[in-house]
Structures are given as C-alpha cells and as structure tokens.
Design an enzyme around this catalytic site. Structure first.
Site, short mmCIF file in Angstrom:
data_model
loop_
_atom_site.label_atom_id
_atom_site.label_comp_id
_atom_site.label_asym_id
_atom_site.label_seq_id
_atom_site.Cartn_x
_atom_site.Cartn_y
_atom_site.Cartn_z
N LYS A 44 0.86 -1.20 0.00
CA LYS A 44 0.00 0.00 0.00
C LYS A 44 0.89 1.23 0.00
O LYS A 44 1.91 1.28 0.70
CB LYS A 44 -0.88 -0.01 1.26
CG LYS A 44 -1.62 1.32 1.52
CD LYS A 44 -2.65 1.61 0.44
CE LYS A 44 -3.26 3.02 0.64
NZ LYS A 44 -4.16 3.38 -0.48
N CYS A 131 -2.49 9.76 -6.36
CA CYS A 131 -3.60 9.52 -5.44
C CYS A 131 -4.61 10.66 -5.57
O CYS A 131 -4.26 11.82 -5.36
CB CYS A 131 -3.12 9.43 -3.98
SG CYS A 131 -4.53 9.21 -2.87
N SER A 196 -6.71 4.95 -10.45
CA SER A 196 -8.16 5.07 -10.63
C SER A 196 -8.51 6.35 -11.39
O SER A 196 -7.75 7.32 -11.37
CB SER A 196 -8.86 5.08 -9.27
OG SER A 196 -8.33 6.10 -8.46
N GLY A 272 -6.89 -4.73 -9.23
CA GLY A 272 -7.35 -4.06 -8.02
C GLY A 272 -8.75 -4.48 -7.63
O GLY A 272 -8.94 -5.36 -6.79
O1 LIG Z 1 -7.40 6.74 -1.53
C1 LIG Z 1 -6.36 6.06 -1.64
O2 LIG Z 1 -5.67 5.65 -0.69
C2 LIG Z 1 -5.95 5.80 -3.05
N1 LIG Z 1 -6.94 5.44 -3.91
C3 LIG Z 1 -6.68 5.27 -5.24
O3 LIG Z 1 -7.59 4.94 -6.04
N2 LIG Z 1 -5.43 5.45 -5.72
C4 LIG Z 1 -4.40 5.81 -4.91
O4 LIG Z 1 -3.25 5.98 -5.40
C5 LIG Z 1 -4.66 5.98 -3.51
CL1 LIG Z 1 -3.35 6.39 -2.48
#
Ligand SMILES: O=C(O)c1[nH]c(=O)[nH]c(=O)c1Cl
Length: 312
Positions: A44, A131, A196, A272
């Site tokens: 993560k 992110c 995403s 994912g």
């Molecule tokens: O909300 C998140 O932790 C998150 N969620 C995502 O879809 N991509 C990311 O790189 C991250 Cl770091």
C-alpha cells in the site's frame, strides 16, 4: 505456456500482481499474496506517518457490477512499517517485492526514499504521483512540471531502476508531455498505468444519496468500466517510452482483459477491484484463463504478442 516477465530487472514467474492499495496494507494481507498465485506483490502506498485515511464507507463495488469507487484517503501503517517488512522479506523467494511510496510532500518522499536507499534492499521502489483522494492535495500526476521537478530530485537519489504510478490521461498532448518528462530519467525504468479515474460520483437511486462518505461522495473509479482508458494509457506510453516498460492496471477481471493489456504493451498486469472482490484465489483463475487464450491462439510466451496490437 510461459507467463513470466522481467520488470526493472526483477524476474516474475507470472505477469500478475495486486494493484497497490488492494490486499497490501498489513503483513497478513501481503503474506496471503505471497501464498497466492500472483507473480509479485506491491505494498500500500506509504506516507511518512501512519494514516487512518478517510471516514467509511470509503470503498464500494458499484451496484451495476461494472466497477468500484474508492476514496480511501491513503490509509497506511507509515513508511517504517513497510521498510521493516522489506528488511525481513525473503528475496530468494520467487516473487520480487515492490514498495509504493506516496509522500504528502516532496520532502516526505525524499526522507522515505533516503531511508530505503540507506537500507540497500532488493525491493523495487514505485513513487505514486496519482492519489486522487487526499482532500486538499491535488495529485502531482496532473501537474506535469511539478512531477518533473519531483523526479529531478528523486531519480538521482534512488539510483537503481524504479517506477512511477500515473493517473489516466485523456489527451494526446498529455501523453506526449508526460512521456517527454519520463524519458529524461534513465533509471525511471517503468510506468504503471493507470491509477483510478479520479473523482467520479456514484449515487444510489433509492436513497438519492452518494454511495461513499468522503468528499461528498467523490472517489476514484476502477474495475471493468476503466478498461479502455487503461488500454489506451498502456499503449500510449508503450509507444512513447523506448527502452522502458509499462505495467498495465485497470479493468482486468479475467484472462481476456489481461491478454489485451499485454497486447497493448504491458510487461506485467495488476489487478485491483477484482482482487478486492474475489480475493487472492483470483490469481489462479486468471492465470488459467490467460493460458487458455494463449494456447488457443498458439502463443507460447507473453513476449510473442506484447505490444503487437494491430491498427487498421
Ligand atoms: O485513496 C487512496 O488511498 C488511493 N486510492 C486510489 O484509487 N489510488 C491511490 O493511489 C490511492 Cl493512495
């Protein structure tokens, strides 16, 4: 058939592994990935300090079944947890370890990178520039000059081959601009596309309410619905980054989408949403499905068709 691949100099027995963020925040989850049919594993995204992340509900599969929405907010154990995991990791194991870093500032990324470089471990570092879910923190992936400036500092520090996690782009000019930056850094060995699709909104018809709690329901979209954007980003960067590699992620729910990612140019394939929903047993299913597709088409290895997508 041979599903093996090499990323940034590390050998994977098969092309599959988890998308960072899924099944990888705690050691128990990482252990489950080690015991699964995956070819590798990535942690993560870590910040300097431990983070609780955003309030729940913050992840949901979409009722339509075509994907997921998440606004996790970078919950993680803090980088030292993952550094300790990397210290204890058995590198003679068939699976290479990838470490995702997502500092809330360049200074934090520098401090985390310096700690990993100091530890001098065989794990591969991946800097997450994309992110979309930390309130008030616009993602670097959409500020190309800032991403370039960050790389100018981080690439020389890391020295070894490393990767970056990119958001999806939707304009040819952006593919060109980002590739021009990536091509400046010799040890930037690969890009992982895509993160995403940021700041989507899922609304429930009956309750007339957003599905997730953070950010008025705005969150990153994943799953089958982002497949075609993912394939475009994989192929755009495959065409634009000679001598570098692309890890494909986005919309892989079966061997079919994995085959398409490799055809588009992916050297490895991450999963994912489907992993979140099905669990690590999914890797055995998806490996079998890809194998069957390759056998039907007469391909003996993924090398034979990687990047060979035809155009009309
Ligand atoms: O909300 C998140 O932790 C998150 N969620 C995502 O879809 N991509 C990311 O790189 C991250 Cl770091």
């Amino acid at each position: 058939v041979d599903l093996s691949t090499t990323i940034a100099g590390a050998h994977l027995d098969n092309v599959f592994f988890n998308a960072s963020g899924v099944w990888c925040q705690h050691e128990e989850e990482l252990q489950a990935l080690l015991e699964s049919g995956s070819g590798s594993l990535i942690t993560k995204s870590a910040t300097y300090e431990h983070r609780e992340g955003n309030p729940s509900p913050r992840y949901l599969p979409l009722p339509s079944g075509i994907g997921s929405i998440n606004s996790m907010g970078l919950p993680n154990e803090g980088y030292e947890y993952y550094l300790n995991y990397a210290r204890k990791f058995d590198y003679t194991h068939a699976k290479p370890l990838f470490i995702s870093l997502s500092g809330l500032s360049l200074a934090d990324n520098v401090k985390m990178v310096e700690a990993f470089v100091q530890a001098n471990l065989p794990c591969i570092l991946e800097v997450n520039f994309s992110c979309p879910n930390v309130p008030g923190k616009p993602q670097l992936g959409y500020d190309i000059d800032a991403m370039d400036a960050a790389l100018a500092t981080l690439a020389p520090l890391i020295k070894k081959p490393f990767g970056i996690k990119l958001p999806p782009y939707f304009d040819i000019a952006h593919f060109d601009q980002v590739a021009a930056v990536v091509n400046k850094y010799d040890n930037l060995a690969y890009v992982t596309c895509i993160n995403s699709v940021g700041n989507g909104l899922a609304i429930d018809l009956d309750t007339e309410t957003a599905l997730i709690k953070p950010k008025d329901g705005f969150g990153g979209l994943g799953g089958l619905m982002v497949l075609n954007t993912a394939l475009a980003n994989v192929n755009a960067f495959y065409r634009r980054l000679p001598g570098k590699q692309v890890i494909g992620v986005g919309g892989v729910v079966s061997g079919k989408e994995a085959f398409l990612h490799i055809l588009a140019g992916a050297s490895a394939v991450q999963i994912g949403t489907q992993l979140k929903e099905e669990g690590p047993a999914m890797f055995d299913r998806i490996k079998k499905e890809l194998t069957e597709i390759m056998e039907k088409k007469g391909y003996k290895s993924v090398e034979e068709f990687r990047g060979k997508v035809k155009t009309l």
